[in-house]
Structures are given as C-alpha cells and as structure tokens.
Design a protein around this motif. Structure first.
Motif, short mmCIF file in Angstrom:
data_model
loop_
_atom_site.label_atom_id
_atom_site.label_comp_id
_atom_site.label_asym_id
_atom_site.label_seq_id
_atom_site.Cartn_x
_atom_site.Cartn_y
_atom_site.Cartn_z
N ALA A 189 0.82 -1.21 0.00
CA ALA A 189 0.00 0.00 0.00
C ALA A 189 0.86 1.26 0.00
N CYS A 190 1.92 1.30 0.79
CA CYS A 190 2.69 2.54 0.89
C CYS A 190 3.64 2.74 -0.29
N ASN A 191 3.85 1.71 -1.09
CA ASN A 191 4.68 1.84 -2.29
C ASN A 191 3.85 1.90 -3.58
N ALA A 192 2.56 2.10 -3.45
CA ALA A 192 1.63 2.04 -4.58
C ALA A 192 1.85 3.13 -5.62
N PHE A 193 2.59 4.16 -5.28
CA PHE A 193 2.79 5.27 -6.21
C PHE A 193 4.17 5.26 -6.86
N GLY A 194 4.89 4.15 -6.68
CA GLY A 194 6.20 4.01 -7.30
C GLY A 194 7.31 4.74 -6.58
N LYS A 195 6.98 5.41 -5.50
CA LYS A 195 7.95 6.16 -4.71
C LYS A 195 8.43 5.26 -3.57
N TYR B 2 7.94 6.30 5.72
CA TYR B 2 8.74 7.45 5.30
C TYR B 2 8.89 7.35 3.80
N ARG B 3 8.55 8.41 3.08
CA ARG B 3 8.56 8.42 1.62
C ARG B 3 9.81 9.14 1.13
N LYS B 4 10.71 8.39 0.49
CA LYS B 4 11.95 8.96 -0.01
C LYS B 4 11.72 9.76 -1.29
N ASP B 5 12.74 10.45 -1.76
CA ASP B 5 12.67 11.20 -3.02
C ASP B 5 12.88 10.30 -4.24
N HIS B 6 13.14 9.05 -4.01
CA HIS B 6 13.50 8.10 -5.06
C HIS B 6 12.27 7.33 -5.56
N TYR B 7 12.16 7.18 -6.88
CA TYR B 7 11.14 6.33 -7.48
C TYR B 7 11.80 5.04 -7.92
N PHE B 8 11.16 3.90 -7.65
CA PHE B 8 11.72 2.61 -8.05
C PHE B 8 11.25 2.18 -9.43
N ILE B 9 10.53 3.04 -10.11
CA ILE B 9 10.12 2.82 -11.50
C ILE B 9 10.71 3.94 -12.34
#
Length: 149
Positions: free
Chosen positions: A76-82, A138-145
C-alpha cells in the motif's frame, strides 16, 4: 517553479511496473503470501497457514500474522512508485488462528503527504478480526520505477 507530481497518475500509468515490483517480495513469496488486491490507497494479501507456522501451543505464530500485515502495508505505501519505508508499526493480536486457516490482511491508506504515509491494516480469518496494525511510512525522493522526463 517545480511542477507538482500527480501521484495518482503515476499509479495508473505505471500500474503494471509497480505491481510487478511489489509482487516480487522474496520474503512474502517464501511464506506463500499472495497479493489479491492492489489499488492506489488499498492493498489486500492472503496467506494459508501451514503447520510449520505455529508456536509451541499450536496456534499461528505472531510473527506470521505480523509478516502478512507488514507485506500489505508495504504494498500500500509503495503504490505510487515512490520508495517508502516502514518507520513505525503497532500491532494488536485479538484472536488466534490455526494451520489450514486462510488469513487476509487489508491495508488502507489513512493519510499521505510528501514525506509520510499513515495506514491501518486489519487481519481477518473469514469474518473474524484477529489483528490490527497501525503503521507509518517514510517516503523517499527516489522512485523505483522509470518515470518519463
């Protein structure tokens, strides 16, 4: 001026890439956890309890219930690719389960902002609520996509 990123658009545009990434969790796969629903603000996963997943009293080990809840939270917390990391969780165990039971964890986003996300996770056996978890990411500035520039 920086352009504001539309995270819902990222979720929709890159749904398949994000789904592939969150489904490929080695620990969850090793336990037999399956992702059953995945949306921008919700994730659901299930697990059939095996005989080796119990404690000395024959009921499901709390670590198994936690792992299922934590996986749903992670999706759920990684659903936006961030890239998002768990910072804090609090779990309450209310009822036990046994081998052969199918457990379902449902993670719902309560609130999300630029740096943090807040989630409520409920774990069920059939209609019985057996555990609840509150979690913060915690939402980092990095996208994994790969985002288009």
């Amino acid at each position: 001026m920086k352009q504001r990123i539309n995270e819902l658009e990222i979720h929709e545009t890159h749904y398949e890439a994000i789904l592939q990434k969150v489904q490929n969790d080695p620990y969850a796969l090793s336990l037999g956890i399956q992702l059953t629903q995945f949306k921008a603000d919700f994730a659901e996963a299930k697990l059939e309890v095996q005989s080796h997943m119990v404690n000395a009293y024959g009921t499901v080990h709390g670590a198994i219930i936690y792992a299922l809840a934590d996986y749903a939270f992670s999706v759920a917390c990684n659903a936006f690719g961030k890239t998002s990391l768990g910072v804090n969780t609090t779990i309450q165990f209310m009822e036990s389960a046994k081998p052969g039971d199918t457990l379902v964890a449902r993670a719902t986003e309560v609130k999300r902002n630029f740096r943090t996300g807040f989630y409520r996770i409920e774990v069920y056996h059939v209609d019985n609520l057996i555990a609840t978890m509150e979690a913060m990411s915690y939402r980092k500035d990095h996208y994994f996509i790969e985002l288009e520039r």
